[in-house]
Design a protein around this motif. Structure first.
Motif, PDB file in Angstrom:
ATOM      1  N   HIS A 149       2.498   4.055  -5.691  1.00  0.00           N
ATOM      2  CA  HIS A 149       2.135   2.757  -4.853  1.00  0.00           C
ATOM      3  C   HIS A 149       1.033   2.156  -5.768  1.00  0.00           C
ATOM      4  O   HIS A 149       0.071   2.853  -6.388  1.00  0.00           O
ATOM      5  N   ARG A 256      -4.471  -3.553   6.590  1.00  0.00           N
ATOM      6  CA  ARG A 256      -3.257  -3.004   5.685  1.00  0.00           C
ATOM      7  C   ARG A 256      -3.694  -1.777   5.092  1.00  0.00           C
ATOM      8  O   ARG A 256      -4.753  -1.442   4.502  1.00  0.00           O
ATOM      9  N   THR A 258      -1.627   0.852   2.611  1.00  0.00           N
ATOM     10  CA  THR A 258      -0.310   0.768   1.616  1.00  0.00           C
ATOM     11  C   THR A 258       0.425  -0.695   2.096  1.00  0.00           C
ATOM     12  O   THR A 258      -0.179  -1.546   1.832  1.00  0.00           O
ATOM     13  N   ASN A 259       1.637  -0.548   2.385  1.00  0.00           N
ATOM     14  CA  ASN A 259       2.308  -1.877   2.679  1.00  0.00           C
ATOM     15  C   ASN A 259       2.216  -2.446   4.042  1.00  0.00           C
ATOM     16  O   ASN A 259       2.842  -3.447   4.273  1.00  0.00           O
ATOM     17  N   CYS A 260       1.517  -1.866   5.012  1.00  0.00           N
ATOM     18  CA  CYS A 260       1.603  -2.104   6.315  1.00  0.00           C
ATOM     19  C   CYS A 260       0.492  -2.538   7.047  1.00  0.00           C
ATOM     20  O   CYS A 260      -0.596  -1.656   6.802  1.00  0.00           O
ATOM     21  N   ASN A 486       7.789   0.026  -4.473  1.00  0.00           N
ATOM     22  CA  ASN A 486       6.602  -0.411  -3.872  1.00  0.00           C
ATOM     23  C   ASN A 486       5.764  -1.493  -4.581  1.00  0.00           C
ATOM     24  O   ASN A 486       4.808  -2.205  -4.086  1.00  0.00           O
ATOM     25  N   ARG A 490       4.968  -5.136  -2.813  1.00  0.00           N
ATOM     26  CA  ARG A 490       3.382  -5.410  -2.921  1.00  0.00           C
ATOM     27  C   ARG A 490       3.331  -6.917  -3.452  1.00  0.00           C
ATOM     28  O   ARG A 490       2.546  -7.450  -2.734  1.00  0.00           O
ATOM     29  N   ARG A 493       4.408  -9.479  -1.568  1.00  0.00           N
ATOM     30  CA  ARG A 493       3.574  -9.719  -0.328  1.00  0.00           C
ATOM     31  C   ARG A 493       4.609  -9.569   0.968  1.00  0.00           C
ATOM     32  O   ARG A 493       4.257 -10.290   1.896  1.00  0.00           O
ATOM     33  N   ASP A 496       6.755  -4.021   4.754  1.00  0.00           N
ATOM     34  CA  ASP A 496       7.243  -2.716   4.553  1.00  0.00           C
ATOM     35  C   ASP A 496       9.011  -2.465   4.605  1.00  0.00           C
ATOM     36  O   ASP A 496       9.743  -2.157   3.718  1.00  0.00           O
ATOM     37  N   ALA A 499      11.239  -3.890   1.975  1.00  0.00           N
ATOM     38  CA  ALA A 499      11.248  -2.846   0.554  1.00  0.00           C
ATOM     39  C   ALA A 499      12.618  -2.709   0.013  1.00  0.00           C
ATOM     40  O   ALA A 499      13.436  -2.127   0.882  1.00  0.00           O
TER      41      ALA A 499
END
Ligand SMILES: Nc1ncnc2c1ncn2[C@@H]1O[C@H](COP(=O)(O)OP(=O)(O)OP(=O)(O)O)[C@@H](O)[C@H]1O
Ligand SMILES: [Mg+2]
Length: 511
Positions: A149, A256, A258-260, A486, A490, A493, A496, A499
């Motif tokens: 990540h 936030r 990681t992604n969430c 990932n 990201r 933006r 998740d 992805a």
């Protein structure tokens, strides 16, 4: 027997400044590696002798990498001013930025923020002992975080709540007027934490979430102050273990990670409880076919009916704790912690065979026989180790990522069912990515000698496919597997769930 210790943890130097430099260096190395793995997976590159090469914003970058998990030998380098120089994470972030299309003003700060958090965690760990409970110690061992990540530890949560610094803290107790409570399933455990005043119901909350949401509280929420005893944060940060009631409690954190942004949507709260009741018979069948299979049901949630922001922001899910789901003498250890470093007793190939049997077979059967998509990434699986350190159980958790395959289950129409469902293809990609790319590849890399390990995994899976009638020809013959992108998600933006996947070599193919 078992050596749990993430890279850099050995940074306990005698002089403070040396230790700080060591923590900074270890944090920068971890950050370069996590971001470069993403670049190597998601951007075009080529091989040159022992090196994997990339051109980022016109600058050649080279690294010696091993295996599907992309473990590095030595420091990756960039060709700058005519000479090869070690990459720093700041430099790599700006090179990656130059190689990506479009614009993202947050990206470099997220990479730098993640590195700073890792350095702070490493420094803080010098002065604190891990929990005596080996399961909790493993929950708190993910110092470098997600290995693939761009900014695994970029998160606006104070270290006072961080699992990696072995924090402990009391929950904040709220009381909700009885008529305003939203709850489903069995929530009786929550009432054992403390008593609420007459006419009110107890609603425990994560103290940091209370800080974030307190301005929205009205007169209907009463603040009873801190709980009498401490809880212990687990690897997801927002889920804690409460020893008083022997339960895990999964909170929303409007931050936030990681992604969430880690907020339980109302339909996810309902969905987790609904799934927990539907999966009882599924896991009973899996455990009968594959001894050692266990899971952590989420029997109920409680929140408050005071608008969507508070309903979702203050929702708490109850999750069974793993000790009670493991056989006597079996110790649950987070798979992600094993991946940070351990040495099995005895023959590593036999250990790996047992590991693949415990983890992969129930996941594949859940998909093929029951139409259930588990999310067996490194942070969602606990491995039950016996007294010799052999893997004898696999404990699956996290109902939010667990889905039912559309068309295979009798679900009423609506938002809750929608969020609990994947179509077969999306579900399969998720299973394959989580099981092989995210999970088994990391364990194989940590064990070492991958060329001996993957043929064993293939044999175990092919044999089981034949015995159980799973249609796995594609998995065993396709040249590539899907790896979650990932970096791209990201950079764009996106949420998740948006992805995509990029292809990586399928390690199950015969050599
Ligand atoms: N290899 C990994 N794969 C996925 N997540 C990882 C990995 N290593 C560390 N993590 C961290 O684990 C968490 C995984 O997120 P996930 O959505 O599964 O958990 P959660 O729903 O927030 O909480 P819980 O697992 O307690 O239900 C994230 O915080 C992520 O950064
Ligand atoms: Mg999880």
């Amino acid at each position: 027997m078992l050596l749990l210790g993430p890279p850099g943890q050995a940074a306990a130097a005698s002089a403070d400044t040396t230790a700080e430099i060591t923590a900074d260096t270890a944090a920068d190395t971890a950050s370069v590696e996590a971001l470069l793995r993403c670049c190597l997976r998601e951007l075009p590159g080529w091989d040159d002798g022992p090196h994997r090469m990339l051109r980022l914003g016109g600058v050649p970058v080279r690294a010696r990498v091993r295996g599907l998990a992309l473990r590095f030998d030595g420091r990756p380098e960039a060709l700058l001013d005519g000479g090869w120089e070690p990459l720093t994470s700041d430099r790599l972030a700006s090179l990656a930025q130059a190689a990506l299309f479009g614009d993202n003003a947050e990206f470099a700060a997220q990479v730098a923020g993640s590195r700073a958090t890792i350095a702070e965690i490493l420094a803080a760990r010098r002065n604190v002992a891990p929990p005596a409970d080996p399961w909790l110690a493993s929950e708190q061992a993910l110092v470098a975080g997600h290995p693939c990540h761009p900014s695994p530890k970029s998160r606006a949560v104070p270290l006072a709540y961080a699992p990696e610094t072995h924090a402990r803290f009391p929950l904040r107790l709220l009381a909700v007027r009885a008529g305003l409570v939203a709850e489903e399933g069995d929530v009786s455990a929550l009432d054992r934490i403390a008593a609420a005043p007459e006419g009110y119901v107890l609603l425990p909350a994560h103290p940091y979430q209370v800080e974030l949401l307190a301005p929205d509280f009205g007169a209907d929420l009463v603040d009873l102050g801190p709980a009498p005893a401490d809880v212990v944060p687990t690897s997801s940060v927002r889920t804690v273990y409460d020893p008083l009631i022997d339960k895990c409690l999964k909170f929303s954190l409007n931050v936030r990670i990681t992604n969430c942004v880690r907020k339980n949507a109302w339909y996810e709260l309902s969905g987790a409880v609904e799934l927990s009741s539907r999966l009882g018979p599924v896991f009973a069948d899996l455990a009968a076919r594959f001894p050692g299979t266990a899971w952590l049901p989420e029997p109920g949630y409680r929140s408050v009916r005071l608008g969507t922001r508070l309903l979702e922001g203050l929702g708490v899910l109850i999750r069974c704790s793993p000790w009670g789901r493991c056989a006597p003498g079996v110790t649950p250890i987070l798979a992600g912690a094993l991946a940070t470093g351990f040495t099995p007793l005895g023959d590593p190939v036999a250990w790996w065979r047992a590991y693949v049997e415990r983890v992969a077979l129930p996941v594949l059967d859940a998909y093929a026989r029951h139409g259930v998509v588990l999310e067996p990434h490194l942070q969602n699986v606990l491995i039950g180790l016996d007294a010799d350190g052999s893997p004898v159980q696999a404990v699956f958790r996290d109902m939010e990522g667990t889905k039912l395959i559309a068309g295979r289950h009798d679900l009423p129409p609506g938002r809750v069912s929608e969020a609990m469902t994947y179509d077969a293809e999306r579900g399969w990609d998720r299973v394959v990515y989580c099981l092989f790319v995210n999970h088994l590849a990391e364990i194989a890399a940590t064990l070492g000698g991958e060329e001996r390990l993957w043929p064993v995994a293939r044999e175990v899976i092919a044999e089981a496919a034949e015995t159980h009638g799973w249609p796995l020809d594609d998995l065993l013959t396709r040249p590539t597997l899907p790896a979650k992108a990932n970096l791209s998600v990201r950079w764009a933006r996106l949420a998740d769930r948006a992805a995509g996947y990029v292809p990586v070599r399928n390690p199950l193919l015969p050599c």
